[in-house]
Design a protein around this motif. Sequence first.
Motif: not given
Length: 346
Positions: A143, A165, A220, A224, A228, A278
């Motif tokens: 994030s 999130f 997200s 984040a 995204w 990620w």
Amino acid sequence: MPIETTALGFAVAGTFVLYALLGGADFGGGVWDLLARGPRKAEQRALIARAIGPVWEVNHVWLIVGLVLLFSGFPRAFAALSVALHVPLTLLVLGIVFRGTAFTFRAYDTRGDAVERRWGVVFSVASVVAPLLLGMCVGAVASDAIRMQGHAVVSGFFASWLSPFALSVGVLTLGLFAFLAAVYLTHEAPTPELAEDFRRRALVTGGLLFPLALAALLLSREGAPRVWTGLLQTPFALALHVGTAMAALTAFALLWTRRFRAARVAAATQGGLIVLGWAVSQAPYLVYPNLTLQSAAAQPVVQRLLLVALGVGLVTVVPSLVLLFRVFGPRGQAPQAPQAPEVPTT
């Protein structure tokens, strides 16, 4: 960006992928120990203990290597994350310690008495809490909630990892680890009945991963934005989603047709792509938006020495781990009561 920095970044991401696929499955085994049900619940727990016993400490090597690479190769990022996330990281370490301690004490205790059952509860609960905290830390890192002014963290110690999130990533991590453990245990199971028990669990948890991943992705957008954008608007996004979907469908098909050995590979590929997605989606940031790989990197000479040490370590450690897994791999015998794990001498 210097090639040494890029290589170290990939190495850190690779260690966390390996930890998720191996150490994460150990956590998932503890989840199924807690949820053992039916006429074969004692055999289910014995199988979990037999599968984890020889490797429950070894799998943590990847987490240790990743952390060493992070604090040696990217010290500014390590300092910021260890300050911003010191509360969940401390709880995570306590969970790992209590989990390992309980696993050992339960194995040495008298079979079936109240003390053994209490240690079993500690082992199982810690196996649930630790992945949740690990995922919440990942969600906080992904994030933009960790804020810095200069070298100081100014965003507080709770908001970043208690956001919606971060919580969704924690639940997704727990579900992924449980899924991996169930798939691996289908191959470890010495009897068709036990294999069916974990096959059903794998199919259910694998099905739950889709809504959990979708929820994390939707959250997200606000929680984040870098992730995204990385997962939806970059050139690699389509290939990543297609690869993950194909691995997931393949794992389901192989589980449905009871081809458990191949299902392990497909499930591991799915899990690895989720973790790698990620890492790649927030690259080149280690702490968004303040620290990139390059701005947080140590001196070039330190990076080169780390890469040399990593290469030497891989040449030494990987063959030993392969031998360990071959020696303690599935042998087809019926599971007995959990055996005391070997206590390493240091």
